[in-house]
Design a protein around this motif. Structure first.
Motif, PDB file in Angstrom:
ATOM      1  N   PHE A 131      -7.619   8.841  81.225  1.00  0.00           N
ATOM      2  CA  PHE A 131      -6.962   7.930  82.156  1.00  0.00           C
ATOM      3  C   PHE A 131      -5.733   7.287  81.506  1.00  0.00           C
ATOM      4  O   PHE A 131      -5.414   6.132  81.757  1.00  0.00           O
ATOM      5  N   LEU A 132      -5.035   8.035  80.663  1.00  0.00           N
ATOM      6  CA  LEU A 132      -3.863   7.510  79.978  1.00  0.00           C
ATOM      7  C   LEU A 132      -2.671   7.452  80.920  1.00  0.00           C
ATOM      8  O   LEU A 132      -2.495   8.315  81.786  1.00  0.00           O
ATOM      9  N   SER A 133      -1.849   6.446  80.709  1.00  0.00           N
ATOM     10  CA  SER A 133      -0.581   6.404  81.428  1.00  0.00           C
ATOM     11  C   SER A 133       0.319   7.524  80.908  1.00  0.00           C
ATOM     12  O   SER A 133       0.102   8.065  79.819  1.00  0.00           O
ATOM     13  N   GLU A 134       1.328   7.862  81.667  1.00  0.00           N
ATOM     14  CA  GLU A 134       2.236   8.920  81.245  1.00  0.00           C
ATOM     15  C   GLU A 134       2.932   8.558  79.940  1.00  0.00           C
ATOM     16  O   GLU A 134       3.111   9.403  79.054  1.00  0.00           O
ATOM     17  N   ALA A 135       3.313   7.278  79.818  1.00  0.00           N
ATOM     18  CA  ALA A 135       3.999   6.837  78.604  1.00  0.00           C
ATOM     19  C   ALA A 135       3.085   6.956  77.380  1.00  0.00           C
ATOM     20  O   ALA A 135       3.517   7.398  76.308  1.00  0.00           O
ATOM     21  N   MET A 136       1.816   6.564  77.534  1.00  0.00           N
ATOM     22  CA  MET A 136       0.888   6.648  76.398  1.00  0.00           C
ATOM     23  C   MET A 136       0.580   8.102  76.066  1.00  0.00           C
ATOM     24  O   MET A 136       0.475   8.471  74.888  1.00  0.00           O
ATOM     25  N   ALA A 137       0.437   8.933  77.083  1.00  0.00           N
ATOM     26  CA  ALA A 137       0.188  10.357  76.823  1.00  0.00           C
ATOM     27  C   ALA A 137       1.335  10.951  76.016  1.00  0.00           C
ATOM     28  O   ALA A 137       1.113  11.748  75.094  1.00  0.00           O
ATOM     29  N   ASP A 138       2.572  10.562  76.332  1.00  0.00           N
ATOM     30  CA  ASP A 138       3.722  11.050  75.570  1.00  0.00           C
ATOM     31  C   ASP A 138       3.667  10.564  74.131  1.00  0.00           C
ATOM     32  O   ASP A 138       3.986  11.317  73.200  1.00  0.00           O
ATOM     33  N   ARG A 139       3.279   9.301  73.927  1.00  0.00           N
ATOM     34  CA  ARG A 139       3.179   8.778  72.564  1.00  0.00           C
ATOM     35  C   ARG A 139       2.151   9.550  71.745  1.00  0.00           C
ATOM     36  O   ARG A 139       2.393   9.902  70.590  1.00  0.00           O
ATOM     37  N   VAL A 140       1.002   9.808  72.351  1.00  0.00           N
ATOM     38  CA  VAL A 140      -0.051  10.555  71.655  1.00  0.00           C
ATOM     39  C   VAL A 140       0.412  11.971  71.359  1.00  0.00           C
ATOM     40  O   VAL A 140       0.246  12.491  70.246  1.00  0.00           O
ATOM     41  N   ARG A 141       1.006  12.590  72.350  1.00  0.00           N
ATOM     42  CA  ARG A 141       1.468  13.973  72.190  1.00  0.00           C
ATOM     43  C   ARG A 141       2.516  14.068  71.079  1.00  0.00           C
ATOM     44  O   ARG A 141       2.462  14.980  70.232  1.00  0.00           O
TER      45      ARG A 141
END
Length: 321
Positions: A278-288
């Motif tokens: 349930f990550l936000s798009e911004a957090m998913a980008d940070r993790v990626r």
């Protein structure tokens, strides 16, 4: 979530469904993982199916067993069927893998599968290398409840519990086992509504890193406490020995992902599985970006959107009922 398909391979072997007695010839005993399924075998009661298997297949050569639906007609608990397997353990000196309850959602929901104490299966086969269990009836009591006793097992390399609600007793028992060869541990923790009452503190022996010296993959998955688990993993000594980590299938949010980014370095991992999140798009980008730049493969597939109930957000695990 339902399990739409049965396993096609198990322990590196193609799964072969034991057919009705009149259907021959059969493959070499050591060339397949033998699946016993009461429905596919002409709706034989499991004791008859087991005897047919023993009569038709050279049991000393069997390397892997998959137990599908063990009931014919009306559903019954696993215990009577499971008791037959350890009783004949001496006839299976080559058995290295056992999967209990390869059952799809159409056959029986995962939370309705009435299991039992599965420890005797481990004790009966000291050379077993892979042991997988699916299910865990949320209403199970006594002998019908999924349970495990702490054991020492020298050979076990893969241990997997797939459940929509894994009892805390099982999690604590896993943490108390002595499994010096264990390389792969996978626990689907599930939700409290279906009996998944394990807490993060129950995971402490596993996360400490001293219990399983050979562990290279750890999956703590399908949890409604996924953020708390992520925070605990971010500071856990066990991470230093891992090649892959799965925190997938649960209710992971930006809070849990932030803990992973702010905790100890995880970039030595070859693979980080966070699918169904349930990550936000911004957090998913940070993790990626954080893990991708270090060469760690990250699975961020199956992004989920919370449901809303009376102005409150509700997040769900991948497998519960």
């Amino acid at each position: 979530m339902t399990f739409a398909d049965h396993f096609e391979t198990f322990h590196g072997l193609p799964v072969f469904w034991l057919p009705e007695p009149r259907e021959e010839p059969l493959p070499a005993a050591d060339g397949v993982a033998w699946r016993l399924d009461c429905y596919e075998a002409g709706e034989l009661p499991f004791p008859e199916l087991w005897r047919s298997f023993m009569d038709r297949v050279p049991s000393p050569d069997v390397r892997a067993l998959v137990i599908g639906p063990w009931w014919d007609g009306e559903y019954t608990e696993l215990r009577p069927a499971l008791e037959l397997i350890p009783a004949d353990a001496e006839r299976f000196p080559a058995l290295r893998a056992l999967f209990l309850a390869d059952v799809t959602g159409e056959e029986c929901e995962i939370s309705w599968l009435q299991l039992t104490d599965v420890t005797p299966a481990l004790e009966a086969f000291p050379l077993l290398e892979e042991f997988c269990v699916r299910g865990g009836d949320s209403q199970g009591l006594g002998e019908e409840a999924l349970s495990l006793r702490p054991v020492r097992h020298e050979a076990l390399r893969v241990l997997r519990f797939e459940s929509g609600g894994l009892p805390g007793q099982v999690v604590r028992a896993v943490g108390a086992c002595e499994l010096p060869a264990l390389e792969h541990l996978e626990l689907w923790l599930g939700v409290s509504h279906y009996g998944g009452d394990a807490t993060v503190s129950d995971l402490a022996p596993i996360l400490s890193g001293g219990r399983f010296p050979a562990l290279r993959h750890l999956g703590l998955q399908d949890s409604e406490l996924q953020d708390e688990i992520a925070a605990a993993v971010a500071a856990a000594p066990v991470v230093a020995q891992l090649e892959s980590l799965s925190l997938s299938m649960g209710t992971l949010t930006d809070s849990g992902a932030e803990a992973l980014l702010d905790g100890q370095p995880l970039t030595d991992l070859k693979w980080l599985d966070l699918h169904h999140h349930f990550l936000s798009e911004a957090m998913a980008d940070r993790v990626r970006n954080a893990f991708g730049s270090a060469g760690t493969e990250v699975d961020l597939s199956e992004h989920q959107t919370p449901h809303r109930r009376q102005n409150e957000e509700w997040r769900y695990v991948a497998v519960s009922e």
